[in-house]
Every structure is written in structure tokens, then in C-alpha cells.
Design a protein around this motif. Sequence first.
Motif, PDB file in Angstrom:
ATOM      1  N   GLY A 104       0.874  -1.184   0.000  1.00 14.54           N
ATOM      2  CA  GLY A 104       0.000   0.000   0.000  1.00 14.54           C
ATOM      3  C   GLY A 104       0.899   1.218   0.000  1.00 14.54           C
ATOM      4  N   ASP A 105       0.420   2.342  -0.550  1.00 11.52           N
ATOM      5  CA  ASP A 105       1.266   3.525  -0.741  1.00 11.52           C
ATOM      6  C   ASP A 105       0.372   4.765  -0.652  1.00 11.52           C
ATOM      7  N   ALA A 106       0.784   5.742   0.160  1.00 11.49           N
ATOM      8  CA  ALA A 106       0.017   6.994   0.240  1.00 11.49           C
ATOM      9  C   ALA A 106       0.923   8.109   0.727  1.00 11.49           C
ATOM     10  N   GLY A 167       2.335   8.481 -10.962  1.00 11.54           N
ATOM     11  CA  GLY A 167       1.694   7.424 -10.202  1.00 11.54           C
ATOM     12  C   GLY A 167       1.921   6.091 -10.900  1.00 11.54           C
ATOM     13  N   HIS A 168       1.344   5.021 -10.309  1.00 10.09           N
ATOM     14  CA  HIS A 168       1.717   3.675 -10.767  1.00 10.09           C
ATOM     15  C   HIS A 168       0.709   2.632 -10.304  1.00 10.09           C
ATOM     16  N   GLY A 169       0.717   1.503 -11.026  1.00  6.22           N
ATOM     17  CA  GLY A 169       0.012   0.342 -10.522  1.00  6.22           C
ATOM     18  C   GLY A 169       0.712  -0.148  -9.261  1.00  6.22           C
ATOM     19  N   LEU A 174       5.778  -2.664  -5.408  1.00  9.96           N
ATOM     20  CA  LEU A 174       5.443  -1.273  -5.079  1.00  9.96           C
ATOM     21  C   LEU A 174       5.111  -0.482  -6.342  1.00  9.96           C
ATOM     22  N   HIS A 175       5.887  -0.723  -7.387  1.00  7.87           N
ATOM     23  CA  HIS A 175       5.646  -0.030  -8.655  1.00  7.87           C
ATOM     24  C   HIS A 175       5.366  -1.051  -9.746  1.00  7.87           C
ATOM     25  N   GLU A 176       4.139  -1.070 -10.219  1.00  7.02           N
ATOM     26  CA  GLU A 176       3.748  -1.961 -11.320  1.00  7.02           C
ATOM     27  C   GLU A 176       3.224  -1.101 -12.466  1.00  7.02           C
ATOM     28  N   LEU A 198      -4.371   1.260  -8.456  1.00  5.36           N
ATOM     29  CA  LEU A 198      -3.463   2.335  -8.860  1.00  5.36           C
ATOM     30  C   LEU A 198      -3.082   3.205  -7.670  1.00  5.36           C
ATOM     31  N   ALA A 199      -1.819   3.607  -7.619  1.00  4.28           N
ATOM     32  CA  ALA A 199      -1.401   4.657  -6.689  1.00  4.28           C
ATOM     33  C   ALA A 199      -1.380   5.953  -7.493  1.00  4.28           C
ATOM     34  N   ILE A 200      -2.304   6.856  -7.147  1.00  3.12           N
ATOM     35  CA  ILE A 200      -2.446   8.124  -7.863  1.00  3.12           C
ATOM     36  C   ILE A 200      -1.792   9.195  -6.995  1.00  3.12           C
ATOM     37  N   GLU A 201      -0.871   9.978  -7.565  1.00  2.00           N
ATOM     38  CA  GLU A 201      -0.065  10.839  -6.699  1.00  2.00           C
ATOM     39  C   GLU A 201       0.429  12.125  -7.359  1.00  2.00           C
ATOM     40  N   PRO A 202      -0.444  13.151  -7.434  1.00  2.00           N
ATOM     41  CA  PRO A 202       0.017  14.425  -7.984  1.00  2.00           C
ATOM     42  C   PRO A 202       1.077  15.102  -7.112  1.00  2.00           C
ATOM     43  N   PHE A 231       0.228  14.664  -2.651  1.00  2.00           N
ATOM     44  CA  PHE A 231      -0.801  13.840  -2.001  1.00  2.00           C
ATOM     45  C   PHE A 231      -0.973  12.567  -2.818  1.00  2.00           C
ATOM     46  N   GLU A 232      -1.230  11.464  -2.145  1.00  2.00           N
ATOM     47  CA  GLU A 232      -1.334  10.173  -2.837  1.00  2.00           C
ATOM     48  C   GLU A 232      -2.319   9.243  -2.116  1.00  2.00           C
ATOM     49  N   HIS A 233      -3.057   8.481  -2.914  1.00  2.00           N
ATOM     50  CA  HIS A 233      -3.877   7.392  -2.388  1.00  2.00           C
ATOM     51  C   HIS A 233      -3.692   6.143  -3.247  1.00  2.00           C
TER      52      HIS A 233
END
Length: 248
Positions: A104-106, A167-169, A174-176, A198-202, A231-233
Motif C-alpha cells: 500500500g502507498d500513500a 503514479g503507478h500500478g 510497489l511499482h507496477e 493504482l497509486a495516484i499521486e500528484p 498527495f497520494e492514495h
Amino acid sequence: MIILKSKEEIARIAHASKIVAEVLQVLKKNVKAGVTTKELDRLAEEQIKKRGGVPAFKRYRDFPATLCVSINDQVVHGIPSKRVIKDGDIVGLDLGVIFDGFCGDAALTVAVGDVPPATLLLLRVTEASLYAGIQEARMGARLSNISHAIQTCAEAAGFSLVTEFVGHGIGRDLHEDPQVPNFGPPGQGPRLRDGMVLAIEPMVNMGKSEVRILEDKWTAVTCDHSLSAHFEHTVSITKGGPVILSCI
Ligand code: MG
């Protein structure tokens, strides 16, 4: 190759992401003037272990810490150190956790003490751009609809998007695939499918979008030294719409 996850796998990503969210909330309360970034890193590691997780960033491509702490003109990947947080700083906290083989990543950015309204606006707009992107994370839509929504939101406020990092899958790794840029026209890239996570992270700069990497080979800073927020979720694409996994 984009790996679609089963419900059971998504549940494990959700558990890892929940740990991330809980630990970020603990850290947020401890981001104060006088605290060092190293102290935050120690707290992050202790809080992750207490919840049965493993730090996902530590030793990832030789990153030396559990937490990325990026202050003011630092964009991402700041290495915890003896640096003391000061009143008026903005502090980006980016955290990854592995639980039961899944990541998980945020991330979030915290204002310390008194900061000018323009700085608070940068934080609010960056967070709003994340949610604008998440809104577009819908089955059947193209991936770049997310990118475009983020860019539109941030640029409407006069800010600029960092293009070097995306961002990334996320899943076992961690990064797909796929990459999730924070910019670009809509209607491009793969169609979003049930089972994608997806990890979305502007990353949004108050000034120009250019960044450079410091001598430590990790810390990214804005070239014009303007402030930057992140910020990321971790988000799951489902038939019922996007589900934010990294929330409490
Ligand atoms: Mg990430």
C-alpha cells in the motif's frame, strides 16, 4: 503488463493501505516545529511494525529509510535526517507498507504552524487534484482521463505539475504497470478494468514544473526553489466506482 487483482488480493492491498493511512495520521500529529525528520522516520517504522507490516521503501532501490520526508521546495524522496522541522514549513510524508506480500502507498503534505494563505492554497489544490483524478478512475474509461483531471485542477489555480515522477500500478510490487502521469490529454492509454489497483499521486509546484535531484541521489527539489506539495492514495477500480484503500 497490467496485473489484474482478485478480490482476495485486493483485500490484502487494502490491509497494507489501511496501515499506511493509520501510520500517516499518527505521523501527521507529530509533525511539529522542533522535531527532526529522522524522529518521524523512527516513529513510522515503529508504528508499521506494531501493526504487523513491513516498510516498503526501506532498501527499495537502496533507499535508506522507512519514510520519505520532503520539506518546502523538496518535491519527493527526501531522506530522513537531523533536519529540524520549523514553523512555517510544509512537510510531505510519503509512506509504503507491505502486508502479507502486498503493498500500500500513500502521501500527504502538512503545514506546520503559521503558513501564508497562498501556501495553504497549494496544499488544498494538490489534494483536490488527487480527488479530481480519483473521480475519473472508473471502469471502461481511459487511464489518461485521470491524468487530465489532475492537470486541469492544478493548473486552474495557476500551479504546475511535476512530470518527472508519476503514479503507478501497485500490488505484489510497489511499482507496477501502468504508469499514471499527472498530466496529458484525456482519452488515451489503457481502459480501466475491474481489478486494477493504482497509486495516484500528484506533485504540484507553486512555481515552474522543473525539478532536479540533489547529490544524495534521491531528494527531488524544484529548480526555482518554489514550494511543492504531494498527495497520494492507493485506489481500487471496481464495478461500483473507485474505492480509496488508503483511508481509515
Ligand atoms: Mg507512490
